[in-house]
Design a protein around this motif. Sequence first.
Motif, PDB file in Angstrom:
ATOM      1  N   ALA A  32      25.453  57.362  29.679  1.00 44.10           N
ATOM      2  CA  ALA A  32      24.414  58.253  30.202  1.00 44.10           C
ATOM      3  C   ALA A  32      23.386  58.562  29.116  1.00 44.10           C
ATOM      4  N   ALA A  33      23.868  58.807  27.909  1.00 47.34           N
ATOM      5  CA  ALA A  33      22.943  59.086  26.805  1.00 47.34           C
ATOM      6  C   ALA A  33      22.051  57.881  26.524  1.00 47.34           C
ATOM      7  N   ALA A  34      22.647  56.691  26.556  1.00 38.93           N
ATOM      8  CA  ALA A  34      21.855  55.480  26.326  1.00 38.93           C
ATOM      9  C   ALA A  34      20.848  55.261  27.452  1.00 38.93           C
ATOM     10  N   ALA A  35      21.241  55.557  28.674  1.00 29.29           N
ATOM     11  CA  ALA A  35      20.331  55.399  29.815  1.00 29.29           C
ATOM     12  C   ALA A  35      19.148  56.345  29.695  1.00 29.29           C
ATOM     13  N   ARG A  36      19.422  57.587  29.314  1.00 31.99           N
ATOM     14  CA  ARG A  36      18.345  58.579  29.173  1.00 31.99           C
ATOM     15  C   ARG A  36      17.432  58.245  28.003  1.00 31.99           C
ATOM     16  N   ALA A  37      17.968  57.481  27.038  1.00 29.63           N
ATOM     17  CA  ALA A  37      17.141  57.057  25.899  1.00 29.63           C
ATOM     18  C   ALA A  37      16.263  55.867  26.253  1.00 29.63           C
ATOM     19  N   GLY A  38      16.405  55.373  27.495  1.00 32.43           N
ATOM     20  CA  GLY A  38      15.523  54.308  27.968  1.00 32.43           C
ATOM     21  C   GLY A  38      16.080  52.909  27.875  1.00 32.43           C
ATOM     22  N   MET A  39      17.366  52.760  27.556  1.00 30.10           N
ATOM     23  CA  MET A  39      17.961  51.427  27.462  1.00 30.10           C
ATOM     24  C   MET A  39      18.227  50.886  28.867  1.00 30.10           C
ATOM     25  N   VAL A  40      17.562  49.802  29.214  1.00 28.67           N
ATOM     26  CA  VAL A  40      17.628  49.261  30.573  1.00 28.67           C
ATOM     27  C   VAL A  40      19.053  48.861  30.952  1.00 28.67           C
ATOM     28  N   GLU A  41      19.750  48.162  30.055  1.00 27.83           N
ATOM     29  CA  GLU A  41      21.123  47.750  30.371  1.00 27.83           C
ATOM     30  C   GLU A  41      22.015  48.957  30.606  1.00 27.83           C
ATOM     31  N   ALA A  42      21.797  50.028  29.842  1.00 29.53           N
ATOM     32  CA  ALA A  42      22.580  51.248  30.040  1.00 29.53           C
ATOM     33  C   ALA A  42      22.243  51.901  31.374  1.00 29.53           C
ATOM     34  N   GLN A  43      20.988  51.824  31.788  1.00 29.53           N
ATOM     35  CA  GLN A  43      20.602  52.398  33.079  1.00 29.53           C
ATOM     36  C   GLN A  43      21.330  51.696  34.226  1.00 29.53           C
ATOM     37  N   ILE A  44      21.476  50.370  34.109  1.00 28.11           N
ATOM     38  CA  ILE A  44      22.214  49.628  35.137  1.00 28.11           C
ATOM     39  C   ILE A  44      23.682  50.029  35.133  1.00 28.11           C
ATOM     40  N   LEU A  45      24.274  50.095  33.941  1.00 24.13           N
ATOM     41  CA  LEU A  45      25.687  50.463  33.840  1.00 24.13           C
ATOM     42  C   LEU A  45      25.927  51.896  34.313  1.00 24.13           C
ATOM     43  N   TYR A  46      25.006  52.797  33.981  1.00 20.86           N
ATOM     44  CA  TYR A  46      25.195  54.182  34.429  1.00 20.86           C
ATOM     45  C   TYR A  46      25.039  54.281  35.943  1.00 20.86           C
ATOM     46  N   GLY A  47      24.144  53.489  36.501  1.00 25.32           N
ATOM     47  CA  GLY A  47      24.046  53.439  37.958  1.00 25.32           C
ATOM     48  C   GLY A  47      25.357  52.998  38.573  1.00 25.32           C
ATOM     49  N   GLN A  48      26.005  52.009  37.960  1.00 24.91           N
ATOM     50  CA  GLN A  48      27.303  51.534  38.456  1.00 24.91           C
ATOM     51  C   GLN A  48      28.367  52.620  38.325  1.00 24.91           C
ATOM     52  N   ILE A  49      28.351  53.342  37.214  1.00 24.89           N
ATOM     53  CA  ILE A  49      29.301  54.440  37.006  1.00 24.89           C
ATOM     54  C   ILE A  49      29.145  55.498  38.091  1.00 24.89           C
ATOM     55  N   LEU A  50      27.910  55.876  38.392  1.00 20.77           N
ATOM     56  CA  LEU A  50      27.653  56.877  39.431  1.00 20.77           C
ATOM     57  C   LEU A  50      28.018  56.346  40.812  1.00 20.77           C
ATOM     58  N   LEU A  51      27.783  55.075  41.028  1.00 17.22           N
ATOM     59  CA  LEU A  51      28.097  54.461  42.318  1.00 17.22           C
ATOM     60  C   LEU A  51      29.594  54.516  42.590  1.00 17.22           C
ATOM     61  N   GLU A  52      30.394  54.276  41.540  1.00 14.68           N
ATOM     62  CA  GLU A  52      31.845  54.221  41.693  1.00 14.68           C
ATOM     63  C   GLU A  52      32.532  55.557  41.428  1.00 14.68           C
ATOM     64  N   ALA A  63      22.631  57.039  41.505  1.00  8.46           N
ATOM     65  CA  ALA A  63      22.832  55.641  41.105  1.00  8.46           C
ATOM     66  C   ALA A  63      21.619  54.802  41.476  1.00  8.46           C
ATOM     67  N   LEU A  64      21.144  54.979  42.700  1.00  7.58           N
ATOM     68  CA  LEU A  64      19.960  54.243  43.143  1.00  7.58           C
ATOM     69  C   LEU A  64      18.768  54.551  42.247  1.00  7.58           C
ATOM     70  N   GLY A  65      18.622  55.810  41.845  1.00  4.86           N
ATOM     71  CA  GLY A  65      17.518  56.183  40.964  1.00  4.86           C
ATOM     72  C   GLY A  65      17.559  55.447  39.636  1.00  4.86           C
ATOM     73  N   TRP A  66      18.758  55.281  39.064  1.00  5.97           N
ATOM     74  CA  TRP A  66      18.877  54.554  37.800  1.00  5.97           C
ATOM     75  C   TRP A  66      18.626  53.062  37.991  1.00  5.97           C
ATOM     76  N   PHE A  67      19.090  52.516  39.099  1.00  4.51           N
ATOM     77  CA  PHE A  67      18.802  51.101  39.371  1.00  4.51           C
ATOM     78  C   PHE A  67      17.292  50.896  39.512  1.00  4.51           C
ATOM     79  N   GLN A  68      16.632  51.835  40.174  1.00 10.28           N
ATOM     80  CA  GLN A  68      15.187  51.727  40.349  1.00 10.28           C
ATOM     81  C   GLN A  68      14.456  51.836  39.018  1.00 10.28           C
ATOM     82  N   ALA A  69      14.959  52.700  38.141  1.00  6.51           N
ATOM     83  CA  ALA A  69      14.337  52.842  36.828  1.00  6.51           C
ATOM     84  C   ALA A  69      14.419  51.533  36.044  1.00  6.51           C
TER      85      ALA A  69
END
Length: 256
Positions: A32-52, A63-69
């Motif tokens: 989540a911290a990496a996703a908020r820092a703007g790392m695209v791969e982390a945003q995808i992984l965090y979306g998956q974490i929220l999805l599951e 999750a959809l919001g992070w995938f869209q980002a």
Amino acid sequence: MSIPLSTVREASAEQLEAAFSGPPEEAARWIAAAARAGMVEAQILYGQILLEGRGVKEDRSAALGWFQAAAGAGNLKALTMVGRCHELGWGTPIDLRRARAIYRDAAAKGFDWAQYNLAALLAREGDRAGALAWYRRAAEQGHAKSMTVLGRFLEAGWETPPDPAAAHALYARAAALGDFRAQFNMGTLATAAGDIPAALRWFGQAAAQGSPGFLGKMAMALLARPEAELRALGARIEAARAAGGRIAETPVAEEG
């Protein structure tokens, strides 16, 4: 645990994947911290974490919001996940037209999973010719699941002249890449050829990886066989499935 922002920003894709495979709560915080820092791969992984709901409360809308980002940054995997959300109603109402358009966009740009998802959607809608074309394009890139389905098209002669030899070659390639449906098909071919030891090895590999629904159907098919060895394997699969697990993998012997 506080995670230094500098550490997050310097993380590699390998470190992110390792974190994703670690303890769920810790993985969720770190990614989540990496996703908020703007790392695209982390945003995808965090979306998956929220999805599951892995280590956090399930939140498909977030999750959809992070995938869209991540998709907004041009990531085709993320774009395909946005399409998946629209197709299956994850965090948004089901919209097959939107899903199809998103898949087609990512597929045209060469992403194999988008090509596979588009093909599967077209097949469900009755467009076998369109599905065949996209399965073929994904298979040509080495996409194992697409190889298996393309093999089925060639074996059955759907929208193409039947070509069992080519179909069986595709099954073999996909099975070697770990696709459990292809492994099951290889077991079926070995059974038809009377090679029960090879059939048991392939069926064992499929049983070690298959989804719960697939395992139920596989167990039923094997339990209906006349060969005692295959019935015994079917019983083992069913017992393991009923207990919420899988049988241990039986490796395929190298051909010499």
